[in-house]
Scaffold this active site. Structure first.
Site, PDB file in Angstrom:
ATOM      1  N   ARG A 205       1.913  -0.077   6.466  1.00  0.00           N
ATOM      2  CA  ARG A 205       1.799  -0.715   5.150  1.00  0.00           C
ATOM      3  C   ARG A 205       2.478   0.125   4.088  1.00  0.00           C
ATOM      4  NH1 ARG A 205      -0.846  -1.626   0.311  1.00  0.00           N
ATOM      5  NH2 ARG A 205      -1.269  -3.823  -0.146  1.00  0.00           N
ATOM      6  N   CYS A 206       2.297   1.438   4.147  1.00  0.00           N
ATOM      7  CA  CYS A 206       2.932   2.328   3.168  1.00  0.00           C
ATOM      8  C   CYS A 206       4.454   2.206   3.198  1.00  0.00           C
ATOM      9  CB  CYS A 206       2.558   3.782   3.440  1.00  0.00           C
ATOM     10  SG  CYS A 206       0.823   4.188   3.179  1.00  0.00           S
ATOM     11  N   MET A 207       5.018   1.975   4.390  1.00  0.00           N
ATOM     12  CA  MET A 207       6.472   1.977   4.559  1.00  0.00           C
ATOM     13  C   MET A 207       7.121   0.640   4.233  1.00  0.00           C
ATOM     14  SD  MET A 207       7.163   4.217   7.999  1.00  0.00           S
ATOM     15  CE  MET A 207       6.384   3.013   9.096  1.00  0.00           C
TER      16      MET A 207
ATOM     17  N   ASN B 117      -4.172   2.041   7.967  1.00  0.00           N
ATOM     18  CA  ASN B 117      -3.023   1.555   7.201  1.00  0.00           C
ATOM     19  C   ASN B 117      -2.218   0.537   8.006  1.00  0.00           C
ATOM     20  OD1 ASN B 117       0.065   2.244   6.018  1.00  0.00           O
ATOM     21  ND2 ASN B 117      -1.571   2.112   4.512  1.00  0.00           N
TER      22      ASN B 117
END
Length: 410
Positions: free
Chosen positions: A399-401, A354
């Site tokens: 990337r998620c954050m 990620n």
């Protein structure tokens, strides 16, 4: 600014990004309700905030403008009627406990300033916060151990999922899980009513009222003409098909959508937990999403004979499908954990795949994934490591954050 939202790739220089600093919602996690609220563990708030601040400062040090979801939401709700409407929708969608009068809870929330209101909604409302009238009904007298009138929203620091920038517009997503359903409501109000966005008529390619779920962790912008979307535990094939039709009928830049099927399990929650773009011709991948011979199901969606028809082509090699749509003769898939069966599983669990690209060949990663980080560097990628002991407990990486708002074209 001409376009307040502009993202035409995964790797173009990142100029503006949306984050959410972890807050009280994290401290309202308890072991009894972890599964319901989609967590595996309870982060330690002071340290997760320190790590998140380090992440944000790392981006600023590279010239990125950092916006915060909680601040934009508070700034969008300047109108009194708008505040009331927003609270009503939050209470309805949050299925706030009916044992307390809706009006009582609404009045309690509206008693706060805008900033406090947003933090309270995100953090959750405990039952011991509100004094209710004398209990006269049986349901009121029955003992209820559930601690919240309004559930906390601990997944909010993963700003990638509730909405996704696609070209000059965005998708405002219907989240699959009830615990996250309210999250995209913040982005709906920000786009409609925040001064930064409201006068620009930002296109909404798919809105949160569509009946099938899609989440931003599954949406990857490969280039100006091509996006990839994971068919995953959180994103429906029907939502992908609807989005593709909307894009092909309402704009003329995006011409292909790759639907990539991945295993439907928590470890592989979204496409970006197992596959991200790090350079023009380089990607990270978790090997376990492929079959024994590297085979998997990929469908290339293109415009059909009319607005409700799609041309769909099946491919079984991710490598060949990417070469085809990106016009490349060669590309590199960099395996998470170096392909080692133990290291890849361990580092993928802690979001080794990620990565957040902030420019071509420059990525932000968690420091704990040292095997994957070393391999990225060996492939010529500049790796900027950030702290991760507490952030990683939420099962999401850099990337998620982050939700890119503006990137330079490549």
């Amino acid at each position: 600014m001409k376009h307040p939202i502009h993202v035409t790739s995964e790797i173009g220089e990142l100029q503006t990004v949306l984050l959410k600093r972890p807050g009280k919602e994290v401290e309202n996690l308890t072991p009894d309700y972890l599964q319901q609220l989609l967590f595996d563990d309870i982060p330690y708030l002071p340290i997760i905030q320190k790590e998140h601040d380090y992440f944000a400062q790392t981006l600023r040090n590279r010239g990125v403008e950092v916006l915060y979801l909680e601040k934009l939401a508070a700034e969008a709700l300047v109108d009194k009627k708008l505040r009331e409407e927003f609270v009503d929708r939050i209470l309805k969608e949050g299925q706030a406990d009916v044992n307390v009068a809706h009006q009582t809870l609404k009045e309690y929330l509206l008693s706060f300033s805008n900033e406090e209101l947003i933090q309270k909604i995100m953090g959750g409302v405990r039952k011991n916060e509100i004094e209710t009238s004398k209990k006269t009904h049986l349901y009121e007298l029955m003992e209820d151990h559930y601690p919240f009138y309004l559930d906390p929203m601990p997944n909010l620091y993963f700003t990638r999922d509730p909405a996704a920038s696609v070209g000059d517009g965005l998708t405002i997503n219907k989240m699959r899980e009830p615990a996250r359903r309210r999250e995209s409501l913040f982005m709906e109000y920000i786009i409609k009513y925040h001064p930064r966005f409201e006068k620009h008529n930002v296109p909404i390619w798919l809105d949160r009222d569509y009946k099938f779920p899609i989440e931003g962790g599954d949406e990857l912008i490969l280039n100006e003409e091509t996006i990839a979307i994971g068919v995953s535990a959180r994103t429906s094939a029907k939502a992908i098909e609807r989005l593709a039709k909307n894009l092909f009928s309402r704009q003329n830049k995006i011409k292909k959508v790759l639907a990539i099927e991945i295993p439907k399990c928590r470890a592989f929650m979204h496409l970006d937990t197992v596959f991200t773009m790090v350079d023009y011709d380089k990607f990270t991948i978790h090997p376990a999403i492929q079959g024994p011979k590297g085979n998997m199901n990929i469908y290339i969606l293109e415009k059909g004979s009319d607005e409700e028809t799609l041309k769909i082509t099946h491919r079984t090699s991710l490598m060949e499908a990417l070469k085809e749509v990106l016009g490349l003769s060669e590309l590199v898939l960099i395996p998470c954990g170096g392909g080692d069966v133990i290291a890849s599983a361990r580092e993928q669990w802690n979001d080794g795949s990620n990565t957040l690209a902030i420019a071509p060949g420059v990525v932000v990663t968690y420091d704990r994934n040292y095997v994957s980080n070393t391999l990225l560097r060996e492939h010529g990628i500049e790796v900027i490591e950030v702290l991760s002991s507490e952030l990683s407990r939420g099962r999401g990486g850099p990337r998620c954050m982050s939700m890119p708002i503006v990137r330079k074209d490549i």
